[in-house]
Write an enzyme that holds these catalytic residues in place. Sequence first.
Site, PDB file in Angstrom:
ATOM      1  CD  GLU A   1      -1.420  -2.293   1.925  1.00 18.52           C
ATOM      2  OE1 GLU A   1      -0.345  -2.760   1.727  1.00 18.52           O
ATOM      3  OE2 GLU A   1      -2.114  -3.158   2.493  1.00 18.52           O
TER       4      GLU A   1
ATOM      5  CB  CYS B 108       0.176  -2.986   8.807  1.00 22.06           C
ATOM      6  SG  CYS B 108       0.881  -1.703   7.988  1.00 22.06           S
TER       7      CYS B 108
ATOM      8  CB  CYS C 126      -0.861   0.462   5.017  1.00 20.72           C
ATOM      9  SG  CYS C 126       0.781   0.201   4.651  1.00 20.72           S
TER      10      CYS C 126
END
Length: 129
Positions: free
Chosen positions: A54, A85, A88
């Site tokens: 990402e 996560c 991100c």
Amino acid sequence: MADELFEAARDAAAKAHKPYSNFPVGAAIRTPSGAIHTGCNIENVSFPEGWCAETTAIGHMVMAGENMIAEVCVYAPEGPRTTPCGGCRQRLREFGSADTKVHLCDATGVVETITLGDLLPAAFDMDET
Ligand code: THU
């Protein structure tokens, strides 16, 4: 979600540099202009220095001169349901809204579609403080 976004994320995952986890991930961001920006995870022998798909995709979007996320596809063929996560989530929220859709995909297609607001409730946002 359009097949084009899924295929872009899948193609990005094929480029993953993941010698330590062997867990490829591809991300594809569609912007309001219709453009698609992609990224893969890029790991490092000094493990904490690697970063997620990402984050790579956000870098490509910004360098292409765009700063709004309309929709995201995360493709992770090795995981049952891979979500971005924590870091991100905040990075995606910088360029998207609470309503922005994130499509979580495995090798077969979309497993779940979730919003950034659901992924990161109470996100840090200077406009809302
Ligand atoms: N990873 C991503 O690139 N995106 C996610 O949404 C979850 C995890 C990467 C980081 C690391 O390279 C590998 O997956 C295993 O954690």
